[in-house]
Design a protein around this motif. Structure first.
Motif, short mmCIF file in Angstrom:
data_model
loop_
_atom_site.label_atom_id
_atom_site.label_comp_id
_atom_site.label_asym_id
_atom_site.label_seq_id
_atom_site.Cartn_x
_atom_site.Cartn_y
_atom_site.Cartn_z
N GLY A 15 -21.83 -10.82 -4.77
CA GLY A 15 -20.47 -10.27 -4.78
C GLY A 15 -19.59 -10.97 -3.76
N LEU A 16 -20.14 -11.26 -2.59
CA LEU A 16 -19.37 -11.97 -1.56
C LEU A 16 -19.12 -13.42 -1.96
N ILE A 17 -20.08 -14.03 -2.66
CA ILE A 17 -19.86 -15.39 -3.16
C ILE A 17 -18.69 -15.42 -4.14
N VAL A 18 -18.67 -14.47 -5.07
CA VAL A 18 -17.56 -14.36 -6.03
C VAL A 18 -16.25 -14.11 -5.29
N ALA A 19 -16.27 -13.24 -4.29
CA ALA A 19 -15.06 -12.92 -3.53
C ALA A 19 -14.52 -14.15 -2.80
N ALA A 20 -15.43 -14.97 -2.25
CA ALA A 20 -15.00 -16.19 -1.55
C ALA A 20 -14.29 -17.15 -2.49
N PHE A 21 -14.84 -17.33 -3.69
CA PHE A 21 -14.17 -18.18 -4.68
C PHE A 21 -12.81 -17.59 -5.08
N ALA A 22 -12.78 -16.26 -5.23
CA ALA A 22 -11.54 -15.60 -5.67
C ALA A 22 -10.44 -15.74 -4.63
N ILE A 23 -10.81 -15.69 -3.34
CA ILE A 23 -9.81 -15.80 -2.27
C ILE A 23 -9.01 -17.08 -2.42
N VAL A 24 -9.72 -18.18 -2.71
CA VAL A 24 -9.04 -19.48 -2.86
C VAL A 24 -8.43 -19.60 -4.25
N GLY A 25 -9.12 -19.11 -5.26
CA GLY A 25 -8.63 -19.22 -6.63
C GLY A 25 -7.31 -18.51 -6.84
N PHE A 26 -7.11 -17.39 -6.16
CA PHE A 26 -5.86 -16.65 -6.31
C PHE A 26 -4.77 -17.12 -5.34
N TRP A 27 -5.12 -18.07 -4.48
CA TRP A 27 -4.15 -18.52 -3.47
C TRP A 27 -4.22 -20.04 -3.31
N PRO A 28 -4.14 -20.80 -4.43
CA PRO A 28 -4.34 -22.25 -4.37
C PRO A 28 -3.05 -23.03 -4.09
N HIS A 29 -2.27 -22.56 -3.14
CA HIS A 29 -0.96 -23.16 -2.93
C HIS A 29 -0.90 -23.87 -1.58
N LEU A 30 -0.41 -25.10 -1.61
CA LEU A 30 -0.17 -25.83 -0.38
C LEU A 30 1.13 -25.34 0.26
N PRO A 31 1.25 -25.34 1.61
CA PRO A 31 0.20 -25.71 2.58
C PRO A 31 -0.67 -24.54 3.01
N THR A 32 -0.43 -23.35 2.49
CA THR A 32 -1.14 -22.15 2.95
C THR A 32 -2.58 -22.08 2.46
N ILE A 33 -2.99 -22.99 1.60
CA ILE A 33 -4.37 -22.97 1.09
C ILE A 33 -5.39 -23.17 2.20
N PHE A 34 -4.97 -23.75 3.32
CA PHE A 34 -5.90 -24.04 4.42
C PHE A 34 -6.59 -22.76 4.90
#
Length: 327
Positions: free
Chosen positions: A33-52
């Motif tokens: 579940g945490l692995i999925v959540a980690a991918f989702a955090i970036v997947g839902f927020w893939p915008h530069l420059p805040t993606i860092f």
């Protein structure tokens, strides 16, 4: 030497050793579940420059979950992940070991030697296969941070994964002590080598291909790079500090109440260095078949009965770092 029966009643030991398929499922589901959540955090927020920011958070969580799956392999090797034996072996292999290039059977044989010879240098074939992880501590602060920098920049990882690959293929003895013991090989045809590779490395390739395919079908196949990146960086760092905490800076004696340390931790340590209660390491060595989810209860019992009056106990990984750099 103090034994479990000297501290715990038979009823208490039976309760601590009780396995549960449901609790084992919860342990696995938490990690995935945490692995999925980690991918989702970036997947839902893939915008530069805040993606860092989400990328850093994801690398921390995924590095921790690489370690978490390794801990679940460890629990399965003690037959402590699931009560049902076949489920313990199946889930331990496919949902814990395979995604992180580990082999459950190979690790089981290796790890039991660690329990038998904890903290002891090799004398012939007898010795602790984990000794290289803690043998040279304490070291200078400069040396420690140089190793940490190597971990976080990916320079420590190739040796680990090349070694794991050679061990899984049966080319080298399963041993993380730093010894390189090559095993004699029977003559094989090219087809024989391919068959061996499929049998030994196939589970890793299959589970990782499945992870990538799932992300790709969700429109974010590139997120798989985070899984690889965490394996090469944060996982290496978390594993180093966790290993130092368990047996580093302790006397080379056979007594588990002197050569093994427990570390009391906060919630954020569980998301970095100490998933699945791995910080209760003295408890694990004291009664090694206790499932991870029962280690906190065992810790309370041992503490109430004065075991930690003389046994090694640290309060957080900051204390571990201070001990590791204090000569």
């Amino acid at each position: 030497m103090v034994k479990p029966k000297d501290i715990l009643s038979q009823d208490e030991m039976s309760a601590l050793l009780a396995k549960s398929d449901f609790r084992g499922f919860i342990e696995l589901a938490t990690s995935w579940g945490l692995i999925v959540a980690a991918f989702a955090i970036v997947g839902f927020w893939p915008h530069l420059p805040t993606i860092f920011i989400p990328v850093v958070v994801a690398l921390i969580i995924l590095g921790n979950r690489h370690l978490a799956l390794a801990i679940l392999v460890h629990d399965a090797c003690h037959h402590a992940l699931f009560k049902t034996r076949w489920l313990n072996e199946f889930a331990g292999k496919w949902f814990a070991a395979a995604p992180v290039l580990q082999d459950l059977d190979g690790y089981r044989n290796y790890h039991l030697q660690h329990h038998k010879y904890t903290g002891q240098d090799y004398q012939g074939e007898k010795g602790d296969p984990d000794i290289i992880l803690t043998r040279n501590y304490p070291i200078s602060k400069k040396s420690l941070w140089r190793w940490v920098l190597r971990d976080l920049t990916g320079r420590s990882a190739p040796r680990l994964y090349l070694g794991l690959l050679a061990m899984n293929l049966g080319l080298m003895k399963f041993d993380l002590s730093g010894r390189v013991v090559m095993l004699p090989q029977p003559e094989r045809t090219a087809f024989g080598w391919v068959t061996l590779a499929i049998r030994k490395v196939g589970p890793f390739l299959f589970t990782n291909a499945l992870m990538f395919t799932t992300l790709w079908l969700a429109g974010n196949g590139w997120l798989y790079l985070l899984w690889v990146g965490a394996a090469l960086t944060t996982f290496q760092f978390f594993t180093r500090i966790r290993s130092i905490a368990e047996h580093g800076m302790l006397p080379r004696v056979a007594d588990m109440l002197k050569n093994t340390r427990t570390t009391e931790v906060s919630w954020w340590h569980r998301l970095t260095f100490a998933p699945h209660h791995v910080n209760y390491h003295l408890e694990h060595h004291f009664l090694m078949a206790v499932p991870s989810y029962r280690l906190p209860k065992m810790h309370r019992l041992l503490k109430e009965r004065g075991v930690f009056a003389d046994a090694p106990l640290a309060y957080g990984y900051g204390e571990i770092l201070r001990l590791a750099t204090t000569k």
